[in-house]
Scaffold this motif. Structure first.
Motif, PDB file in Angstrom:
ATOM      1  N   VAL A   1      12.939 -21.095 -50.939  1.00 37.94           N
ATOM      2  CA  VAL A   1      13.780 -22.298 -50.963  1.00 37.94           C
ATOM      3  C   VAL A   1      13.614 -23.034 -52.292  1.00 37.94           C
ATOM      4  N   LEU A   2      12.375 -23.069 -52.818  1.00 42.70           N
ATOM      5  CA  LEU A   2      12.151 -23.705 -54.116  1.00 42.70           C
ATOM      6  C   LEU A   2      12.953 -23.015 -55.215  1.00 42.70           C
ATOM      7  N   VAL A   3      12.902 -21.681 -55.240  1.00 43.88           N
ATOM      8  CA  VAL A   3      13.641 -20.938 -56.255  1.00 43.88           C
ATOM      9  C   VAL A   3      15.143 -21.190 -56.108  1.00 43.88           C
ATOM     10  N   ALA A   4      15.646 -21.102 -54.882  1.00 40.69           N
ATOM     11  CA  ALA A   4      17.078 -21.330 -54.664  1.00 40.69           C
ATOM     12  C   ALA A   4      17.473 -22.748 -55.056  1.00 40.69           C
ATOM     13  N   GLY A   5      16.645 -23.722 -54.733  1.00 46.89           N
ATOM     14  CA  GLY A   5      16.941 -25.105 -55.079  1.00 46.89           C
ATOM     15  C   GLY A   5      16.934 -25.342 -56.588  1.00 46.89           C
ATOM     16  N   ILE A   6      15.966 -24.722 -57.291  1.00 47.68           N
ATOM     17  CA  ILE A   6      15.894 -24.891 -58.744  1.00 47.68           C
ATOM     18  C   ILE A   6      17.122 -24.288 -59.417  1.00 47.68           C
ATOM     19  N   VAL A   7      17.505 -23.083 -58.994  1.00 51.61           N
ATOM     20  CA  VAL A   7      18.673 -22.432 -59.587  1.00 51.61           C
ATOM     21  C   VAL A   7      19.935 -23.238 -59.305  1.00 51.61           C
ATOM     22  N   THR A   8      20.070 -23.728 -58.072  1.00 55.57           N
ATOM     23  CA  THR A   8      21.240 -24.532 -57.731  1.00 55.57           C
ATOM     24  C   THR A   8      21.318 -25.787 -58.587  1.00 55.57           C
ATOM     25  N   ALA A   9      20.202 -26.498 -58.703  1.00 57.41           N
ATOM     26  CA  ALA A   9      20.178 -27.723 -59.512  1.00 57.41           C
ATOM     27  C   ALA A   9      20.483 -27.417 -60.976  1.00 57.41           C
ATOM     28  N   PHE A  10      19.946 -26.312 -61.480  1.00 55.57           N
ATOM     29  CA  PHE A  10      20.199 -25.937 -62.870  1.00 55.57           C
ATOM     30  C   PHE A  10      21.693 -25.725 -63.105  1.00 55.57           C
ATOM     31  N   TYR A  11      22.353 -25.001 -62.200  1.00 54.94           N
ATOM     32  CA  TYR A  11      23.763 -24.693 -62.423  1.00 54.94           C
ATOM     33  C   TYR A  11      24.667 -25.900 -62.191  1.00 54.94           C
ATOM     34  N   VAL A  12      24.255 -26.815 -61.327  1.00 52.28           N
ATOM     35  CA  VAL A  12      25.028 -28.059 -61.204  1.00 52.28           C
ATOM     36  C   VAL A  12      24.999 -28.813 -62.530  1.00 52.28           C
ATOM     37  N   LEU A  13      23.813 -28.940 -63.108  1.00 50.92           N
ATOM     38  CA  LEU A  13      23.694 -29.633 -64.388  1.00 50.92           C
ATOM     39  C   LEU A  13      24.380 -28.849 -65.507  1.00 50.92           C
ATOM     40  N   PHE A  14      24.163 -27.532 -65.531  1.00 55.53           N
ATOM     41  CA  PHE A  14      24.782 -26.685 -66.546  1.00 55.53           C
ATOM     42  C   PHE A  14      26.306 -26.752 -66.459  1.00 55.53           C
ATOM     43  N   GLY A  15      26.840 -26.726 -65.247  1.00 55.34           N
ATOM     44  CA  GLY A  15      28.292 -26.768 -65.066  1.00 55.34           C
ATOM     45  C   GLY A  15      28.895 -28.088 -65.477  1.00 55.34           C
ATOM     46  N   MET A  16      28.177 -29.184 -65.265  1.00 56.65           N
ATOM     47  CA  MET A  16      28.698 -30.483 -65.685  1.00 56.65           C
ATOM     48  C   MET A  16      28.858 -30.555 -67.201  1.00 56.65           C
ATOM     49  N   PHE A  17      27.994 -29.849 -67.925  1.00 58.41           N
ATOM     50  CA  PHE A  17      28.069 -29.866 -69.388  1.00 58.41           C
ATOM     51  C   PHE A  17      29.043 -28.836 -69.946  1.00 58.41           C
ATOM     52  N   THR A  18      29.270 -27.740 -69.219  1.00 57.78           N
ATOM     53  CA  THR A  18      30.027 -26.629 -69.802  1.00 57.78           C
ATOM     54  C   THR A  18      31.438 -26.465 -69.255  1.00 57.78           C
ATOM     55  N   VAL A  19      31.679 -26.809 -68.009  1.00 59.20           N
ATOM     56  CA  VAL A  19      33.001 -26.587 -67.402  1.00 59.20           C
ATOM     57  C   VAL A  19      33.795 -27.884 -67.481  1.00 59.20           C
ATOM     58  N   ARG A  20      34.794 -27.908 -68.382  1.00 58.17           N
ATOM     59  CA  ARG A  20      35.605 -29.096 -68.566  1.00 58.17           C
ATOM     60  C   ARG A  20      36.645 -29.191 -67.460  1.00 58.17           C
ATOM     61  N   GLU A  21      37.236 -30.373 -67.330  1.00 58.78           N
ATOM     62  CA  GLU A  21      38.219 -30.604 -66.272  1.00 58.78           C
ATOM     63  C   GLU A  21      39.424 -29.686 -66.427  1.00 58.78           C
ATOM     64  N   SER A  22      39.906 -29.509 -67.639  1.00 59.45           N
ATOM     65  CA  SER A  22      41.071 -28.643 -67.861  1.00 59.45           C
ATOM     66  C   SER A  22      40.758 -27.199 -67.472  1.00 59.45           C
ATOM     67  N   THR A  23      39.529 -26.751 -67.778  1.00 61.60           N
ATOM     68  CA  THR A  23      39.134 -25.385 -67.423  1.00 61.60           C
ATOM     69  C   THR A  23      39.065 -25.225 -65.911  1.00 61.60           C
ATOM     70  N   LEU A  24      38.474 -26.206 -65.241  1.00 59.81           N
ATOM     71  CA  LEU A  24      38.372 -26.140 -63.780  1.00 59.81           C
ATOM     72  C   LEU A  24      39.748 -26.122 -63.135  1.00 59.81           C
ATOM     73  N   MET A  25      40.665 -26.929 -63.622  1.00 61.18           N
ATOM     74  CA  MET A  25      42.015 -26.959 -63.055  1.00 61.18           C
ATOM     75  C   MET A  25      42.726 -25.634 -63.282  1.00 61.18           C
ATOM     76  N   GLN A  26      42.485 -24.995 -64.417  1.00 61.85           N
ATOM     77  CA  GLN A  26      43.094 -23.705 -64.695  1.00 61.85           C
ATOM     78  C   GLN A  26      42.507 -22.621 -63.793  1.00 61.85           C
ATOM     79  N   TRP A  27      41.180 -22.651 -63.588  1.00 64.66           N
ATOM     80  CA  TRP A  27      40.535 -21.642 -62.763  1.00 64.66           C
ATOM     81  C   TRP A  27      40.901 -21.774 -61.286  1.00 64.66           C
ATOM     82  N   THR A  28      41.170 -22.987 -60.830  1.00 65.62           N
ATOM     83  CA  THR A  28      41.405 -23.213 -59.403  1.00 65.62           C
ATOM     84  C   THR A  28      42.864 -23.495 -59.068  1.00 65.62           C
TER      85      THR A  28
END
Length: 401
Positions: A290-317
């Protein structure tokens, strides 16, 4: 040895055995106790909780059905029912009239179940039988829950697991350095993939919970198979030298036989004892996962906030706009830009975190280097408890009358 000396010796052995058995309970391993009994061990330890339930249910007599002196009369009837049940059970058991029970058997169970129903019936304003039956059913559920929690030592097991959690947090640097690089390389390609974001966008929360449950079940299966096999191996000792080194700071430190004594011959772990050891080890290894899964999840939430822009998200979805109601869209201003938090980001990060946790669980089971790095501390603690069990069987169980 004269009669007095022999009696004192037996009393000392009984006290040593009780002290050792309480230690097993505190370790979350009550099933290691020899002749572990529902009446003398499990329900007796659950008795304070059950007595508290009866005390709370006593106030059911103060219902809307009675008022004034009638209410006072019902109060007296309720007290009389409680006192009468206690006196009757003690009389049947051959105890003193108001003696507290030293064991909790069928008669005590019947009194516990019946008193709540009586109190509910006395205070019921409408359907007496229905209210009494509902209270009886609730008491059956509480009794079953108390039995399971006490029988398997779940409260001390959780306490032990929390201690393991703090230890793992303290070893976080090792955990990150050993496991995360491989996990992140494996998952980065999935994260920066338009199809993954579209899948997350199309997921409803109930369906995502079902997928998450499937991944958790697969990981639990791997861990369960691993710890089941390991529990048997941990209980074997070749000499008292090995046992002695593991019994320091335990209740049996002074009872370990000498090196010239016959080798340890504690009986093999029974089914319930083996399950208890396996469950404790399973809980501890699950905390790591659970610790490993939680760390990876938190990392990607933070990483995604910095890397995935709103325009990119709208295009992907294929979204036309991002709103809080549909996408939990939250924009955080930073250095003239906006960081975007969204439901899609959380689901993608959680999905990758779950897969990373599953990969870690499989690695701990199949990879010896992972197992020695992340499971040795936990198995050493369980090995200590099983060493105490070996001494317990040799010096206390075999000699205690």
């Amino acid at each position: 040895m004269d009669g007095l000396g022999e009696s004192r010796h037996e009393h000392d052995l009984a006290a040593e055995r009780n002290r050792c058995e309480r230690w097993f309970v505190r370790q979350g391993l009550p099933q290691l106790i020899h002749d572990y009994s529902a009446t003398t061990d499990v329900l007796t330890r659950a008795a304070p909780f059950l007595a508290f339930v009866v005390f709370i249910e006593f106030f059911l007599v103060f219902g809307d059905r009675w008022a004034g002196w009638a209410q006072a009369g019902i109060f007296v009837v309720g007290l009389a029912a409680m006192a009468g049940a206690m006196a009757l059970v003690n009389r049947i058991r051959g105890r003193r009239l108001w003696q507290l029970p030293e064991r909790f058997g069928p008669w005590e169970v019947l009194a516990y179940l019946g008193l709540g129903a009586v109190f509910a019936g006395l205070g019921s304003s409408n359907a007496v039988i229905v209210d009494a039956a509902v209270t009886l059913g609730l008491n059956v559920v509480l009794l079953g829950g108390a039995y399971v929690v006490t029988s398997w030592g779940l409260v001390p097991m959780v306490r032990w697991s929390v201690g393991q959690l703090w230890r793992q947090v303290g070893q976080m640097t090792t955990l990150l350095a050993k496991s995360l690089p491989i996990l992140l390389v494996f998952s980065a390609f999935i994260f920066l993939n338009a199809e993954m974001w579209q899948v997350a966008h199309d997921f409803t929360l109930p369906f995502f919970a079902m997928v998450a449950g499937l991944l958790v079940a697969v990981g639990a299966l791997f861990l369960g198979i691993s710890v089941r096999r390991l529990a048997v191996d941990l209980a074997r000792f070749s000499s008292w030298v090995d046992v002695r080194s593991r019994c320091a700071d335990t209740p049996v430190t002074h009872l370990v036989p000498g090196d010239d004594a016959p080798p340890p011959d504690a009986p093999p772990l029974g089914r319930r004892a083996r399950s208890n050891v396996s469950l404790l080890l399973f809980v501890a290894q699950s905390i790591q996962t659970v610790l490993v899964a939680g760390i990876v999840t938190a990392f990607y939430v933070l990483f995604g906030m910095f890397t995935v822009r709103e325009s990119t998200l709208m295009q992907w979805t294929t979204l036309s706009q991002l709103t809080w109601a549909e996408s939990w869209a939250l924009r955080v201003p930073l250095w003239g830009e906006e960081l975007l938090f969204s439901r899609q980001l959380v689901l993608v990060a959680a999905f990758i975190g779950l897969f990373s946790g599953l990969q870690f669980a499989v690695s701990v089971v199949l990879d010896s280097s992972y197992r020695s790095e992340f499971a040795d501390d936990m198995t050493e603690e369980l090995r200590e408890a099983l060493a105490v069990r070996a001494v317990y069987h040799r010096t206390l169980v075999s000699e205690t009358p």
